[in-house]
Design an enzyme around this catalytic site. Structure first.
Site, short mmCIF file in Angstrom:
data_model
loop_
_atom_site.label_atom_id
_atom_site.label_comp_id
_atom_site.label_asym_id
_atom_site.label_seq_id
_atom_site.Cartn_x
_atom_site.Cartn_y
_atom_site.Cartn_z
N ARG A 37 19.48 42.68 52.36
CA ARG A 37 20.38 41.61 52.79
C ARG A 37 19.71 40.64 53.76
O ARG A 37 20.04 39.45 53.78
CB ARG A 37 21.63 42.19 53.44
CG ARG A 37 22.58 42.72 52.40
CD ARG A 37 23.88 43.19 52.97
NE ARG A 37 24.75 43.52 51.84
CZ ARG A 37 25.93 44.11 51.94
NH1 ARG A 37 26.39 44.43 53.11
NH2 ARG A 37 26.64 44.37 50.87
N LYS A 208 34.03 55.45 43.77
CA LYS A 208 35.36 55.17 43.25
C LYS A 208 35.31 54.52 41.88
O LYS A 208 34.34 53.88 41.52
CB LYS A 208 36.11 54.25 44.21
CG LYS A 208 36.61 54.95 45.44
CD LYS A 208 37.39 54.00 46.31
CE LYS A 208 36.51 52.89 46.83
NZ LYS A 208 37.21 51.90 47.62
N GLY A 338 25.85 48.18 47.70
CA GLY A 338 25.10 48.66 48.85
C GLY A 338 24.26 49.89 48.53
O GLY A 338 23.04 49.89 48.66
N GLY A 374 31.61 45.01 46.32
CA GLY A 374 33.00 44.63 46.04
C GLY A 374 33.12 43.20 45.55
O GLY A 374 33.85 42.92 44.59
#
Ligand code: ADP
Ligand code: MG
Length: 393
Positions: A37, A208, A338, A374
């Protein structure tokens, strides 16, 4: 619809101006120095410095509200661990230029500090989530931030799905543009989401499945394969009524998984690596099947590692998929998230370094690493991201 971008802005309009740049320094403690990043935001900052702008970096880090810190009406929440201070030194080194850290939120004082600085100066403000207005998309905070500069640049793709004051509210009060990274992210995501070629494979792992459901739905008629590993695979197993012991599972998403059980596009693992009643990685046969599909694909989207790669013995699935993806030089690939990028750096370090450095020896010049997890999933599922929509013409 195109975005207003600094790449197309007349550089003369940068000279001597104060440019506020929203970046994403949301990096966990310990990972600061080698974070992708950080590497990713350098081009925009260097561009602005080359044209003699004054750069003021804005970012958040972590979720200060969920931690116990000192709460103060004026100063907001303070938590040393979530301070952005370490990045001033790290960025100074990378830019070869002093980056002044501003630890207070006395806006008048900040304004004077910036005013009295020379063109080509760089400032980094403290974690904006220490202020209560940031996550509330507070107009007053947006206005106060906007008042610090002449131009605003959003280069924080990974936060653009959040309507936060420094991403969204601020834009009402100041001429705003997309930075070089944000522009590249959108171009590359559009390439796979809109101009894809077949065979088209989407690979999902991670923890998830809930955040990936919308993408499966969006691409159900467009993609040819969904290769499922990690937590999402366990959720599909649970939907099939298979015993998964204490494996990581997303109970709320079992109903969704049931609806897709008959789809021939959903490719589930055929074997697994286990420990203590837990499925922690895909097995060797699965790796072979996934590898064969990856080898023939022309478009690939990947989010989430195949297993619990942080633990020794359960990294093989993720490493093999990385190798298969890297070996396919014809495919247009977007990989993001990430932990997925951490797994790349950890499991295939030599290739990772090459890709990040962008050297000619880069195995796969069509491989794009997205800084968004996300945000990438929301963008790919066709949602309009608040931080990006406001930059559309
Ligand atoms: P990303 O950050 O790439 O978007 P996620 O945040 O969804 O991915 O999930 C990443 C985490 O999922 C990793 O830390 C990894 O250890 C974990 N994980 C993947 N597969 C499993 C598994 N079978 N059991 C437990 N954890 C898993
Ligand atoms: Mg993650």
């Amino acid at each position: 619809m195109s975005m207003r971008c600094i790449s197309k802005m007349n550089p003369k309009r940068i000279r001597g101006r104060v440019v506020l740049v929203r970046v994403d320094l949301n990096i966990e403690e310990g990972g600061e120095k080698n974070a992708y990043r950080i590497q990713a935001i350098l081009p925009t900052i260097l561009h602005l410095l080359r044209h003699k702008g004054k750069v003021v970096l804005l970012s958040h880090r972590g979720r200060p509200k969920s931690l116990t810190g000192i709460r103060n009406k004026e100063l907001g929440i303070r938590n040393k661990k979530l301070s952005l201070r370490p990045f001033a030194g790290i960025l100074s080194k990378k830019l070869g230029k002093q980056v002044s850290f501003v630890s207070h939120f006395n806006f008048e004082k900040i304004e004077t500090q910036i005013e009295s600085s020379r063109p080509g100066s760089v400032f980094l403000l403290e974690n904006l989530r220490f202020l209560p207005g940031e996550e509330k998309d507070d107009s007053a905070l947006g206005m106060r931030l906007a008042a610090l500069g002449d131009v605003f640049v959003n280069d924080a793709f990974a936060v653009s799905h959040r309507a936060n004051a420094s991403v969204h509210a601020i834009i009402k009060y100041i001429p705003s543009y997309a930075g070089l990274l944000l522009e590249k992210e959108v171009q590359n995501l559009d390439r796979v989401a809109k101009n894809y070629t077949h065979p088209f494979a989407i690979i999902f792992g991670g923890a998830k499945i809930s955040d990936k459901m919308a993408v499966i739905q969006h691409f159900r008629n467009k993609a040819d394969y969904f290769l499922i590993g990690g937590g999402p695979a366990n959720t599909f197993f649970a939907a099939q009524g298979l015993p998964i012991g204490d494996s990581l599972v997303d109970v709320k998403s079992i109903a969704f998984a049931k609806r897709y059980l008959k789809s021939r596009k959903i490719i589930l693992p055929v074997d697994a690596e286990r420990q203590d009643r837990k499925i922690l990685d895909v097995g060797p046969k699965t790796v072979g099947q996934f590898g064969a599909i990856i080898k023939n694909s022309k478009t690939i989207i990947w989010n989430g590692p195949m297993g619990f790669f942080e633990m020794k013995g359960f990294e093989k699935g993720t490493r093999s998929v990385w190798k298969a993806v890297l070996r396919n030089k014809k495919a247009t690939v977007v990989a993001g998230g990430g932990e997925l990028l951490i797994s790349f750096a950890k499991l295939v370090p030599s290739e990772y370094k090459r890709v990040v450095a962008g050297t000619k020896k880069n195995t796969n010049s069509n491989l794009f690493l997205s800084t968004g997890g996300g945000a990438m999933l929301e963008y790919l599922s066709g949602k309009k991201l608040p931080g990006i929509e406001v930059l559309r013409r």
